[in-house]
Scaffold this motif. Structure first.
Motif, PDB file in Angstrom:
ATOM      1  N   UNK A 438      16.447  -6.325  35.080  1.00  0.00           N
ATOM      2  CA  UNK A 438      15.170  -5.647  35.240  1.00  0.00           C
ATOM      3  C   UNK A 438      15.378  -4.144  35.303  1.00  0.00           C
ATOM      4  N   UNK A 439      16.338  -3.753  36.118  1.00  0.00           N
ATOM      5  CA  UNK A 439      16.571  -2.317  36.270  1.00  0.00           C
ATOM      6  C   UNK A 439      16.974  -1.685  34.946  1.00  0.00           C
ATOM      7  N   UNK A 443      14.729   1.167  33.190  1.00  0.00           N
ATOM      8  CA  UNK A 443      15.286   2.499  32.956  1.00  0.00           C
ATOM      9  C   UNK A 443      15.149   2.870  31.481  1.00  0.00           C
ATOM     10  N   UNK A 446      11.495   3.759  30.849  1.00  0.00           N
ATOM     11  CA  UNK A 446      11.138   5.084  31.350  1.00  0.00           C
ATOM     12  C   UNK A 446      11.743   6.159  30.467  1.00  0.00           C
ATOM     13  N   UNK A 450      10.030   9.308  28.550  1.00  0.00           N
ATOM     14  CA  UNK A 450      10.498  10.695  28.598  1.00  0.00           C
ATOM     15  C   UNK A 450      10.560  11.266  27.182  1.00  0.00           C
ATOM     16  N   UNK A 453       7.160  12.251  25.991  1.00  0.00           N
ATOM     17  CA  UNK A 453       6.659  13.479  26.612  1.00  0.00           C
ATOM     18  C   UNK A 453       7.346  14.698  26.024  1.00  0.00           C
ATOM     19  N   UNK A 454       8.669  14.558  25.808  1.00  0.00           N
ATOM     20  CA  UNK A 454       9.392  15.718  25.277  1.00  0.00           C
ATOM     21  C   UNK A 454       8.933  16.058  23.866  1.00  0.00           C
ATOM     22  N   UNK A 457       5.697  17.909  24.142  1.00  0.00           N
ATOM     23  CA  UNK A 457       5.923  19.309  24.499  1.00  0.00           C
ATOM     24  C   UNK A 457       6.289  20.086  23.254  1.00  0.00           C
TER      25      UNK A 457
ATOM     26  N   UNK B 262      13.074  -0.537  43.948  1.00  0.00           N
ATOM     27  CA  UNK B 262      12.742  -0.219  42.548  1.00  0.00           C
ATOM     28  C   UNK B 262      11.281  -0.487  42.263  1.00  0.00           C
ATOM     29  N   UNK B 263      10.813  -1.660  42.679  1.00  0.00           N
ATOM     30  CA  UNK B 263       9.417  -2.006  42.423  1.00  0.00           C
ATOM     31  C   UNK B 263       8.480  -1.028  43.095  1.00  0.00           C
ATOM     32  N   UNK B 266       8.510   2.248  41.356  1.00  0.00           N
ATOM     33  CA  UNK B 266       7.771   2.134  40.097  1.00  0.00           C
ATOM     34  C   UNK B 266       6.273   2.123  40.320  1.00  0.00           C
ATOM     35  N   UNK B 269       5.288   5.528  40.860  1.00  0.00           N
ATOM     36  CA  UNK B 269       5.379   6.260  39.611  1.00  0.00           C
ATOM     37  C   UNK B 269       4.144   6.041  38.737  1.00  0.00           C
ATOM     38  N   UNK B 270       3.758   4.778  38.571  1.00  0.00           N
ATOM     39  CA  UNK B 270       2.614   4.493  37.710  1.00  0.00           C
ATOM     40  C   UNK B 270       1.331   5.062  38.269  1.00  0.00           C
ATOM     41  N   UNK B 387       4.631  15.326  33.557  1.00  0.00           N
ATOM     42  CA  UNK B 387       5.012  13.927  33.339  1.00  0.00           C
ATOM     43  C   UNK B 387       6.514  13.794  33.214  1.00  0.00           C
ATOM     44  N   UNK B 388       7.113  14.725  32.459  1.00  0.00           N
ATOM     45  CA  UNK B 388       8.570  14.667  32.269  1.00  0.00           C
ATOM     46  C   UNK B 388       9.283  14.781  33.606  1.00  0.00           C
ATOM     47  N   UNK B 391       8.985  11.636  35.495  1.00  0.00           N
ATOM     48  CA  UNK B 391       9.854  10.600  34.933  1.00  0.00           C
ATOM     49  C   UNK B 391      11.299  10.833  35.332  1.00  0.00           C
ATOM     50  N   UNK B 392      11.758  12.086  35.227  1.00  0.00           N
ATOM     51  CA  UNK B 392      13.143  12.374  35.612  1.00  0.00           C
ATOM     52  C   UNK B 392      13.416  11.991  37.057  1.00  0.00           C
ATOM     53  N   UNK B 395      13.581   8.260  37.391  1.00  0.00           N
ATOM     54  CA  UNK B 395      14.822   7.734  36.818  1.00  0.00           C
ATOM     55  C   UNK B 395      16.004   7.991  37.744  1.00  0.00           C
ATOM     56  N   UNK B 398      15.905   5.537  40.545  1.00  0.00           N
ATOM     57  CA  UNK B 398      16.239   4.177  40.120  1.00  0.00           C
ATOM     58  C   UNK B 398      17.724   4.056  39.796  1.00  0.00           C
ATOM     59  N   UNK B 399      18.242   5.060  39.108  1.00  0.00           N
ATOM     60  CA  UNK B 399      19.645   4.970  38.724  1.00  0.00           C
ATOM     61  C   UNK B 399      20.551   5.108  39.930  1.00  0.00           C
ATOM     62  N   UNK B 401      20.148   4.051  42.905  1.00  0.00           N
ATOM     63  CA  UNK B 401      20.215   2.905  43.809  1.00  0.00           C
ATOM     64  C   UNK B 401      21.306   1.949  43.368  1.00  0.00           C
ATOM     65  N   UNK B 402      21.860   1.214  44.326  1.00  0.00           N
ATOM     66  CA  UNK B 402      22.915   0.252  43.967  1.00  0.00           C
ATOM     67  C   UNK B 402      22.354  -0.862  43.102  1.00  0.00           C
TER      68      UNK B 402
END
Lengths: 471, 402
Positions: A438-439, A443, A446, A450, A453-454, A457, B262-263, B266, B269-270, B387-388, B391-392, B395, B398-399, B401-402
Motif C-alpha cells: 500500500x505504501x 507513494x 503521490x 507531484x 503540479x510541476x 507550474x 499513513x492512512x 493521507x 493530505x486529501x 500543492x507541490x 505533496x512533498x 511524501x 510517508x517515506x 515512517x518505518x
C-alpha cells in the motif's frame, strides 16, 4: 468601503455575521447553521459480501445451491486441473462432528486431512525454516512482467496471448531471464491449481483477475476502439499484479506448477475455467461460508484470535469498498475535466482568432495551448488515478475477501492446530505485505501528482509573460 | 473579497484609464441582504455634484429597479449613440438552495464529518454566488457613474438618491413577451437592413466592426459556456476528495499497524488538497468565466449600438428617397428637407459617438483581459506551488515512517 455584508440566510433564517479571512485561509467562513436536520446515521451501510469484485464485467456465476449438482460440476472440473487426484468425496457430511468444512471446490480435492499428504506437493518436505528465512529476509530476487498483448486467431475462437517475462537469480530456475506466451485461461488454470493445493492448508492464495465476457467479445470480433484497447491494458496490468503477488509468496514460489507456468513453452490447456474464475470462487465460497456459520461450531481459545481478525477484515473490507467507490468517482470527474478543458481550449483558440487586437489575440492563442497541454495532463493523471489507486484498492478488496474466507473456513477444520499456525503466519505475512504494498503504491501515486503540479507550474510560468506582453 | 474585486477589475475606463481619479461621483454597493426571493442592495453614493442634496447618502434598491434604470437608458434617444452598460443578471440562488436542501434531507451513507464538509462547501458556494451578484450590480452602476454623458441622467440621480421605493414592479407577462418580440423584430430588422441593396456601409471602420463584433460575440459566448464547464468539473473533482478523505480517516482509525499513521496522514493530505483544488476552481471562475461572461454582455451592448446606427442610416436613406420623391412631385419639399436633415444629423451624431464608444470598448476589453489573464496565471502558479509543497511534505512523512 464597507466591511461587513449580510450573507444570504439559508432557508428562512435571519442573517448572521460572517468574516472574511486572509487569503491562505478559507475564503469563506459562515456561522450560519440553519439546517436543522442531520444525517440519520453516520455509519456507512454494510455492503453485501457477495459483491467481491468491483471490476468484473462478466456475468455472475450460476447461483450456488448446496446440493449434488454443483458437486458434480466441480468434481468434473477439478479432474483436469489437479496434479494428483486422490479419491474425491462429497464434502458436506452429515456427521454431527465439529469437523464441518464449508463446501468449496478446493476442499473437494482433499476431503480428509489424512489423505492430504498425497496431494500435497513434495516441496512441503523441505524444511520450513528455509522457507521462513526467505520470507523474513525479504529477498525475492525475481521480477515478473506481463507485456505485448497479441491477438491470436480469428472470430469467436480468438484469444489474447500475453508475454510473461521472468528475471531472476534464484537457483530453482534453469535460466536467469526467460519469457513465455500465456493466455488468460492459463492464468486462471494456475490459480485454480495453487488454490486447490494451498488454500485449505491455510495459505492466502492471491485471487486471479476477473473474467469478462463483454470485454473479450469486443476484442475477439476485432473491435479496434479505445474501449477494447483500454480493456486489454487493464487486463494486462491486472495479470502482472497477480503474478507479482503470487511470486512474492515464499511457499507459492516453490510450487512446481508456478515454475512450469513461468518457464515451460507449452502448457496443457486449462478447461472449464468459467467456474474457476477468482471472484466466482469467492462468491460461492462466501455463500457457503455464511451457510456454515449458521451451524454451531465448537469454539476454543484460538478462536478469539480468529474472531478478532475476522472482524478486522470485515471492517477493512467495508472501508476499502467505500474508498474504492470514491476513487472511481474521482477518475470519472477527472476524465470529464480533461474533456471540458480540451473543449475550452478550442473555444479559446477561436476567440483568439476573432480578437482584432494583435497582442491580446496572441495571448489568447497561448492560453488555448496551455489549456490543451493541461488537458493532456489531466488525462494522464486520470490514468494514474485509476491504475495506481483504484486498481490497487480493488485488488485489496478481493484479497481481503480471500482472507476473510480463510478465517471463516478454518474455524471448523479438524486438524486445527497445524492449520491455524499456518493461517496466523499467513495473515501476519499478508499484513506486512499489505503495509508495504500500500505504501509503495501510494507513494508512487503521490509522486505522479507531484509531476502533474510541476508541469502545471511550467506551463503557467511560460504563459505569464505572454499575458504581461499584452499592450 | 474576490467577488468585489472582480467587479472593480472589469470596470471600464471609457473616459480615462484610471477611474479612481474621478471622485466627483462615487457609487458602490455597501451592503446586501438576501431575503427569501429578493436581494436588497444598499447603494451608497459619495458626491460633491450640485444635483444632490447631500454629500453622502444611501438607498436600498432591488434588482427590478436596476433593470428599470437600464431600460430607461436604452429607450432614451439621447443615448442612442452610446454603449449602454449591460444590465446585471437576476440573482439566482435556486440551484444552490436546492443542493443545500437535498443535503439536509440526509443521506445515511455519509459520516457526520463528511456531511459537515459538504455543507461547508455548499454554503461557500452560496456565498460566492451572492458576492458575484453584488459585484455585477455594482459594476453596472460604476460604469454609469464613470461615463461623462450617462452619469448626468436624471433617472440615474433619482435611482441613487430617491429614498422611497421606485415602485417599479417586475415586468408582467405581457411586458416580458413584448420584450422578447421586440428582440426578435430587432434582429430581423437588423438582418433586413444589412441586406438591403440600397444600404451600403459608408464607413470601413463600421463595416469592420460589424463583422468583428458578430463573430466575436458568438465565440466569446462559446468560450464562456465552456469555461463554466471546466470550472464545474474542477469543483466536482475537489468535492470528490471529501469522501476519499473520510474513508481514509476511518481506515486509519481502525488500523492497528504501521498503516495507521499513513492512512491518517493521507486523509489529512486529501482534505488540504481539496481546499486547494476548490480555490483553483473558484479562481478560474472569477478570473476567466466571469470576465468572459461580462464581455459577452458588453459585446452584445456594442452590437446593439451598431444596430441603432444602422437603423439611423436606414432612416437617413429613406428620408433621402422621400426627399427625392417630394422634389419630383414638388410637394411638401420643405417637410421632406427638414426631415432628411434631421435624419442626417442624427446619423452623423450616432456615427461619431459610436466610433468613440467602440474604440473605448476595445481598450476596455484589452485592459480587462490583460489584468485577468495575468492574475489567473499568477493564482494558478500560486496554487500549483502550494500543492507541490503539500505533496512533498506528505511524501516525506510517508517515506520517513518505518
Amino acid at each position: 468601503m464597507a466591511a461587513e455584508r449580510e450573507p444570504p440566510p439559508l432557508g428562512d433564517a435571519k442573517p448572521t455575521d460572517f468574516e472574511e479571512l486572509e487569503d491562505g485561509e478559507d475564503l469563506f467562513t459562515s456561522t450560519v447553521s440553519t439546517l436543522e436536520s442531520s444525517p440519520s446515521s453516520p455509519e456507512p451501510a454494510s455492503l453485501p459480501a457477495e459483491d467481491v469484485s468491483t471490476n468484473s464485467n462478466g456475468p455472475k456465476p450460476a447461483e450456488v445451491v448446496l446440493d449434488d449438482d454443483r458437486e458434480d460440476l466441480f468434481a468434473e472440473a477439478t479432474e483436469e486441473v489437479s496434479l494428483d487426484s486422490p479419491e474425491r468425496e462429497p464434502i458436506l457430511s452429515s456427521e454431527p462432528s465439529p469437523a464441518v468444512t464449508p463446501v468449496t471446490p478446493t476442499t473437494l480435492i482433499a476431503p480428509r486431512i489424512e489423505s492430504k499428504s498425497m496431494s500435497a506437493p513434495v516441496i512441503f518436505d523441505r524444511s520450513r525454516e528455509e522457507i521462513e528465512e526467505e520470507a523474513n529476509g525479504d529477498v525475492f530476487d525475481i521480477e515478473i512482467g506481463v507485456s505485448d498483448p497479441e491477438k491470436v486467431g480469428d472470430g469467436m475462437n480468438a484469444y489474447m496471448a500475453y508475454r510473461v517475462t521472468t528475471k531472476t537469480s534464484l537457483s530453482m530456475f534453469s535460466k536467469s531471464e526467460f519469457s513465455v506466451k500465456r493466455r488468460f485461461s492459463d492464468f486462471l488454470g494456475l490459480h485454480s491449481k495453487l488454490a486447490s493445493k494451498y488454500l485449505h492448508v491455510g495459505y492466502i492464495v492471491p485471487p486471479a483477475p476477473e473474467k469478462s465476457i463483454v470485454g473479450m467479445t469486443k476484442v475477439k470480433v476485432g473491435k479496434e476502439d479505445s474501449s477494447s484497447t483500454e480493456f486489454v491494458e487493464k487486463r494486462r496490468a491486472a495479470l502482472e499484479r497477480y503474478l507479482q503477488r503470487t511470486v512474492k509468496h515464499p511457499t507459492l514460489l516453490q510450487d512446481p506448477d508456478l515454475r512450469q507456468f513461468l518457464e515451460s513453452s507449452e502448457l496443457p490447456r486449462a478447461v472449464n475455467t468459467q467456474a474457476l474464475s477468482g471472484a466466482g470462487i469467492l462468491r460461492m465460497v462466501n455463500k457457503a461460508a455464511d451457510a456454515v456459520n449458521k451451524m454451531t461450531i465448537k469454539m476454543n481459545e484460538s478462536d478469539a484470535w480468529f474472531e478478532e481478525k475476522q472482524q478486522q477484515f470485515e471492517n477493512l473490507d467495508q472501508q476499502l469498498r467505500k474508498l474504492h467507490a470514491s476513487v472511481e468517482a474521482l477518475v470519472c470527474h477527472r476524465k470529464e475535466l480533461s474533456a471540458n478543458t480540451a473543449a475550452f481550449a478550442k473555444s479559446a483558440a477561436m476567440l483568439g482568432n476573432s480578437e482584432d487586437h494583435t497582442a491580446l489575440s496572441r495571448a489568447l492563442s497561448q492560453l488555448a495551448e496551455v489549456e490543451e497541454k493541461i488537458d493532456q495532463l489531466h488525462q494522464e493523471q486520470a490514468f494514474a488515478d485509476f491504475y495506481m489507486f483504484s486498481e490497487l484498492l480493488s485488488d485489496y478488496i478481493r484479497l481481503i475477501a480471500a482472507v476473510k474466507w480463510e478465517a471463516k473456513v478454518q474455524q471448523g477444520e479438524r486438524d486445527f492446530e497445524q492449520i491455524s499456525k499456518t493461517i496466523r503466519k499467513e495473515v501476519g505475512r499478508f499484513e506486512k505485505e499489505r503495509v508495504k504494498d500500500f505504501k509503495t503504491v501510494i507513494i508512487k501515486y503521490l509522486e505522479s501528482l507531484v509531476q502533474t503540479q510541476q508541469q502545471l507550474i511550467k506551463y503557467w510560468e511560460a504563459f505569464l509573460p505572454e499575458a504581461k506582453a499584452i499592450a | 473579497m474576490e467577488g468585489r474585486q472582480a467587479g472593480k477589475e472589469s470596470k471600464p475606463s471609457s473616459v480615462s484609464v484610471d477611474l479612481q481619479g474621478d471622485s466627483s461621483l462615487q457609487v458602490e454597493i455597501s451592503d446586501a441582504v438576501s431575503e427569501r426571493d429578493k436581494v436588497k442592495f444598499t447603494v451608497q453614493t459619495k458626491s460633491c455634484l450640485p444635483h444632490f442634496t447631500q454629500l453622502e447618502f444611501s438607498v436600498v434598491r432591488q434588482h427590478e429597479e436596476f433593470i428599470w434604470l437600464h431600460d430607461a437608458y436604452v429607450e432614451n434617444e439621447e443615448y442612442a449613440g452610446l454603449i449602454i452598460p449591460p444590465a446585471p443578471p437576476r440573482p439566482d440562488f435556486e440551484a444552490s438552495r436546492e443542493k443545500l436542501q437535498k443535503l439536509g434531507e440526509g443521506d445515511s451513507s455519509i459520516t457526520r464529518e463528511e456531511f459537515a464538509k459538504m455543507k461547508q462547501e455548499l454554503e461557500a458556494e452560496y456565498l460566492a454566488i451572492f458576492k458575484k451578484t453584488v459585484a455585477m450590480h455594482e459594476v453596472f452602476l460604476q460604469r454609469l457613474a464613470a461615463h461623462p454623458t450617462l452619469r448626468r441622467d436624471h433617472n440615474f440621480f433619482v435611482f441613487l438618491e430617491y429614498g422611497q421605493d421606485l415602485s417599479v414592479r417586475g415586468k408582467n407577462r405581457k411586458e416580458l413577451l413584448g420584450g422578447y418580440l421586440r428582440n426578435i423584430v430587432k434582429s430581423a430588422d437588423e438582418a433586413l437592413i444589412t441586406r438591403m441593396s440600397g444600404l451600403k456601409e459608408v464607413d470601413d471602420f463600421f463595416e469592420h466592426e460589424r463583422t468583428f463584433l458578430l463573430e466575436y460575440h458568438t465565440r466569446i459566448r462559446d468560450a464562456c459556456l465552456r469555461a463554466d464547464r471546466v470550472m464545474y468539473s474542477h469543483k466536482c473533482l475537489a468535492d470528490d476528495y471529501i469522501p476519499i478523505s473520510a474513508a481514509l480517516n476511518s481506515l486509519g482509525v481502525q488500523e492497528v499497524n504501521q498503516l495507521k499513521m499513513s492512512f491518517l496522514k493521507l486523509a489529512e493530505f486529501f482534505e488540504r488538497l481539496r481546499k486547494l483544488e476548490g480555490r483553483v476552481a473558484s479562481d478560474e471562475d472569477l478570473k476567466l468565466s466571469d470576465m468572459l461572461r461580462y464581455y459577452m454582455r458588453d459585446s452584445q451592448a456594442a452590437k446593439d449600438l451598431l444596430y441603432r446606427r444602422l437603423r439611423a442610416l436606414a432612416d437617413y436613406e429613406n428620408a433621402n428617397k422621400a426627399l427625392d420623391k417630394a422634389r419630383t412631385r414638388n410637394r411638401e419639399v420643405r417637410t421632406a428637407e427638414s426631415h432628411q436633415q434631421r435624419c442626417c444629423q442624427r446619423f452623423e451624431r450616432l456615427s461619431d459617438s459610436a466610433k468613440q464608444e467602440l474604440m473605448d470598448f476595445k481598450s476596455r476589453r484589452v485592459i480587462s483581459f490583460r489584468k485577468n489573464l495575468i492574475e489567473l496565471a499568477e493564482l494558478e502558479l500560486k496554487h500549483a506551488k502550494a500543492s507541490t509543497l503539500l505533496l512533498w511534505n506528505t511524501l516525506l512523512t510517508l517515506k520517513g515512517e518505518p
